[in-house]
Scaffold this motif. Structure first.
Motif, PDB file in Angstrom:
ATOM      1  N   ILE A  49       0.842  -1.189   0.000  1.00  0.00           N
ATOM      2  CA  ILE A  49       0.000   0.000   0.000  1.00  0.00           C
ATOM      3  C   ILE A  49       0.882   1.245   0.000  1.00  0.00           C
ATOM      4  CG2 ILE A  49      -1.757   1.304   1.245  1.00  0.00           C
ATOM      5  CD1 ILE A  49      -2.744  -1.276   2.449  1.00  0.00           C
ATOM      6  N   PHE A  50       0.578   2.181  -0.870  1.00  0.00           N
ATOM      7  CA  PHE A  50       1.239   3.479  -0.889  1.00  0.00           C
ATOM      8  C   PHE A  50       0.209   4.550  -0.551  1.00  0.00           C
ATOM      9  CE2 PHE A  50       3.988   0.884  -3.468  1.00  0.00           C
ATOM     10  CZ  PHE A  50       5.273   1.309  -3.125  1.00  0.00           C
ATOM     11  N   ASN A  51       0.644   5.567   0.141  1.00  0.00           N
ATOM     12  CA  ASN A  51      -0.242   6.650   0.545  1.00  0.00           C
ATOM     13  C   ASN A  51      -0.288   7.738  -0.518  1.00  0.00           C
ATOM     14  OD1 ASN A  51      -0.862   5.509   3.110  1.00  0.00           O
ATOM     15  ND2 ASN A  51       1.119   6.235   3.878  1.00  0.00           N
ATOM     16  N   GLN A  52      -1.300   8.578  -0.425  1.00  0.00           N
ATOM     17  CA  GLN A  52      -1.418   9.716  -1.320  1.00  0.00           C
ATOM     18  C   GLN A  52      -0.156  10.572  -1.226  1.00  0.00           C
ATOM     19  OE1 GLN A  52      -3.892  13.396  -0.433  1.00  0.00           O
ATOM     20  NE2 GLN A  52      -5.244  12.354  -1.878  1.00  0.00           N
ATOM     21  N   GLY A  53       0.428  10.885  -2.368  1.00  0.00           N
ATOM     22  CA  GLY A  53       1.635  11.694  -2.415  1.00  0.00           C
ATOM     23  C   GLY A  53       2.925  10.892  -2.485  1.00  0.00           C
ATOM     24  N   ASP A  54       2.854   9.590  -2.227  1.00  0.00           N
ATOM     25  CA  ASP A  54       4.059   8.760  -2.318  1.00  0.00           C
ATOM     26  C   ASP A  54       4.492   8.606  -3.769  1.00  0.00           C
ATOM     27  OD1 ASP A  54       4.058   8.391   0.398  1.00  0.00           O
ATOM     28  OD2 ASP A  54       3.285   6.332   0.346  1.00  0.00           O
ATOM     29  N   THR A  55       5.801   8.536  -3.963  1.00  0.00           N
ATOM     30  CA  THR A  55       6.358   8.253  -5.283  1.00  0.00           C
ATOM     31  C   THR A  55       6.661   6.768  -5.373  1.00  0.00           C
ATOM     32  OG1 THR A  55       7.326  10.468  -5.479  1.00  0.00           O
ATOM     33  CG2 THR A  55       8.238   8.753  -6.890  1.00  0.00           C
ATOM     34  N   LEU A  56       6.166   6.115  -6.406  1.00  0.00           N
ATOM     35  CA  LEU A  56       6.399   4.689  -6.565  1.00  0.00           C
ATOM     36  C   LEU A  56       7.888   4.439  -6.821  1.00  0.00           C
ATOM     37  CD1 LEU A  56       4.138   2.523  -6.539  1.00  0.00           C
ATOM     38  CD2 LEU A  56       4.418   2.353  -9.012  1.00  0.00           C
ATOM     39  N   ALA A 102       9.315  -0.446 -19.055  1.00  0.00           N
ATOM     40  CA  ALA A 102      10.554  -0.068 -19.748  1.00  0.00           C
ATOM     41  C   ALA A 102      11.765  -0.760 -19.144  1.00  0.00           C
ATOM     42  CB  ALA A 102      10.735   1.450 -19.701  1.00  0.00           C
ATOM     43  N   LYS A 103      11.681  -1.154 -17.877  1.00  0.00           N
ATOM     44  CA  LYS A 103      12.806  -1.837 -17.228  1.00  0.00           C
ATOM     45  C   LYS A 103      13.052  -3.228 -17.818  1.00  0.00           C
ATOM     46  CE  LYS A 103      12.652   0.513 -12.772  1.00  0.00           C
ATOM     47  NZ  LYS A 103      14.038   1.015 -12.895  1.00  0.00           N
ATOM     48  N   LEU A 104      12.055  -3.785 -18.491  1.00  0.00           N
ATOM     49  CA  LEU A 104      12.257  -5.070 -19.144  1.00  0.00           C
ATOM     50  C   LEU A 104      13.258  -4.961 -20.284  1.00  0.00           C
ATOM     51  CD1 LEU A 104       8.510  -6.156 -19.297  1.00  0.00           C
ATOM     52  CD2 LEU A 104      10.264  -7.071 -17.756  1.00  0.00           C
ATOM     53  N   ILE A 105      13.420  -3.733 -20.805  1.00  0.00           N
ATOM     54  CA  ILE A 105      14.366  -3.488 -21.896  1.00  0.00           C
ATOM     55  C   ILE A 105      15.616  -2.796 -21.375  1.00  0.00           C
ATOM     56  CG2 ILE A 105      14.669  -2.328 -24.125  1.00  0.00           C
ATOM     57  CD1 ILE A 105      11.582  -2.417 -24.384  1.00  0.00           C
ATOM     58  N   GLU A 106      15.411  -1.793 -20.539  1.00  0.00           N
ATOM     59  CA  GLU A 106      16.516  -1.021 -19.971  1.00  0.00           C
ATOM     60  C   GLU A 106      16.313  -0.928 -18.464  1.00  0.00           C
ATOM     61  OE1 GLU A 106      19.473   0.494 -18.788  1.00  0.00           O
ATOM     62  OE2 GLU A 106      19.531   0.319 -20.986  1.00  0.00           O
ATOM     63  N   PRO A 107      17.052  -1.725 -17.680  1.00  0.00           N
ATOM     64  CA  PRO A 107      16.827  -1.778 -16.226  1.00  0.00           C
ATOM     65  C   PRO A 107      16.907  -0.433 -15.523  1.00  0.00           C
ATOM     66  CG  PRO A 107      18.235  -3.596 -16.923  1.00  0.00           C
ATOM     67  CD  PRO A 107      18.074  -2.700 -18.114  1.00  0.00           C
ATOM     68  N   ALA A 108      17.646   0.531 -16.093  1.00  0.00           N
ATOM     69  CA  ALA A 108      17.791   1.839 -15.438  1.00  0.00           C
ATOM     70  C   ALA A 108      16.693   2.818 -15.853  1.00  0.00           C
ATOM     71  CB  ALA A 108      19.161   2.435 -15.750  1.00  0.00           C
ATOM     72  N   ALA A 109      15.743   2.388 -16.665  1.00  0.00           N
ATOM     73  CA  ALA A 109      14.678   3.282 -17.126  1.00  0.00           C
ATOM     74  C   ALA A 109      13.876   3.804 -15.940  1.00  0.00           C
ATOM     75  CB  ALA A 109      13.766   2.543 -18.097  1.00  0.00           C
ATOM     76  N   HIS A 110      13.367   5.023 -16.084  1.00  0.00           N
ATOM     77  CA  HIS A 110      12.669   5.654 -14.963  1.00  0.00           C
ATOM     78  C   HIS A 110      11.572   6.579 -15.471  1.00  0.00           C
ATOM     79  CE1 HIS A 110      11.714   7.795 -11.367  1.00  0.00           C
ATOM     80  NE2 HIS A 110      12.307   8.909 -11.740  1.00  0.00           N
ATOM     81  N   VAL A 111      10.384   6.424 -14.901  1.00  0.00           N
ATOM     82  CA  VAL A 111       9.276   7.342 -15.146  1.00  0.00           C
ATOM     83  C   VAL A 111       8.753   7.769 -13.780  1.00  0.00           C
ATOM     84  CG1 VAL A 111       6.980   7.653 -16.126  1.00  0.00           C
ATOM     85  CG2 VAL A 111       8.645   6.227 -17.312  1.00  0.00           C
ATOM     86  N   ARG A 112       8.701   9.061 -13.528  1.00  0.00           N
ATOM     87  CA  ARG A 112       8.218   9.540 -12.227  1.00  0.00           C
ATOM     88  C   ARG A 112       6.743   9.184 -12.085  1.00  0.00           C
ATOM     89  NH1 ARG A 112       6.256  14.450  -9.733  1.00  0.00           N
ATOM     90  NH2 ARG A 112       7.034  14.591  -7.609  1.00  0.00           N
ATOM     91  N   THR A 113       6.434   8.425 -11.035  1.00  0.00           N
ATOM     92  CA  THR A 113       5.077   7.922 -10.832  1.00  0.00           C
ATOM     93  C   THR A 113       4.637   8.241  -9.416  1.00  0.00           C
ATOM     94  OG1 THR A 113       5.545   6.111 -12.390  1.00  0.00           O
ATOM     95  CG2 THR A 113       3.609   5.878 -10.968  1.00  0.00           C
TER      96      THR A 113
END
Length: 253
Positions: A49-56, A102-113
């Motif tokens: 569980i993540f709270n409102q405002g948490d970054t995944l 995207a990490k399945l192709i590039e492990p360092a990939a990052h999208v702010r979520t």
């Protein structure tokens, strides 16, 4: 259309995988046959569980992928860098979505979520997910189908600048009701969307905030399909909202 998620306090990954909790159309979990999850994979799956405002945790150092079980998230991409006034691409995500693909192709990939509401996710180590996809072609196909469905949905929602603002806002609200909405136990028929503010809708649709506010006001006062509170949108008549998004064509003689 899949029924909105009931309000609950926790998710059981095994129950979700067994099909006891139906996910929205076009999502990874909706396409994936339940018997694809081998025992070795099931044992590594956990819910969190993540709270409102948490970054995944999807940064370059994180080696985990996530499947959303409930809640509302927003993803931000910065195609021209993160400098001052740099444009940002905003997309909402909800139940059934696979995050971190995207990490399945590039492990360092990052999208702010970022979680806009309390959010439940199923976590899976990246290495284990790769094993699943390599050993089970139907799982790989389910992921590819879900990503294509998501791309088409994104195009319909976010890439139609020539449509009137009311149509664009209505389409996004209908999408959120289907993927991030929960049934209101105190008012049967109502669907509650926790988290998004009208300013979030404006950023995603690349519209002025006043334009979105006017569209929401029209949906509330004239069409009577929306009610709103702070960080909460309530669809009071989803059938009517669907008709606004997809009007019945006139009969031809």
């Amino acid at each position: 259309m899949a029924s909105p998620t009931p309000r609950i306090d926790a998710f059981n990954p095994s129950g979700v995988l067994a099909g006891k909790r139906r996910m929205p159309e076009g999502t990874f979990l909706r396409y994936l046959p339940g018997n694809s999850w081998s025992r070795s994979i099931r044992d590594r799956l956990t819910s969190r569980i993540f709270n409102q405002g948490d970054t995944l945790p999807l940064g370059p150092k994180h080696q985990t992928v996530y499947i959303v079980l409930g809640g509302c998230l927003v993803q931000e991409r910065f195609p021209f860098g993160t400098g001052k006034d740099a444009p940002v691409v905003v997309r909402f995500r909800g139940a059934g979505d696979f995050l971190g693909e995207a990490k399945l192709i590039e492990p360092a990939a990052h999208v702010r979520t970022v979680c806009l509401s309390t959010t439940w996710v199923m976590t899976c180590p990246l290495r284990r997910m790769k094993v699943l996809l390599n050993r089970h072609p139907e799982a790989e196909l389910a992921l590819l189908r879900s990503l294509e469905a998501r791309n088409r949905s994104d195009e319909k929602i976010y890439c139609t600048a020539d449509r009137p603002p009311l149509d664009r806002v209505s389409t996004l609200l209908l999408h959120l009701a289907r993927t991030a909405g929960t049934r209101n136990p105190e008012a049967p028929g109502q669907i509650v969307i926790d988290g998004p503010r009208q300013s979030d809708l404006a950023r995603a649709l690349l519209l002025g905030q006043s334009t979105v506010e006017n569209a929401v006001a029209e949906l509330r006062r004239e069409h009577r399909v929306i009610a709103s509170n702070y960080r909460q949108l309530i669809v009071t008549d989803i059938a009517r909202l669907e008709r606004i998004v997809t009007p019945v064509p006139p009969e031809t003689e």
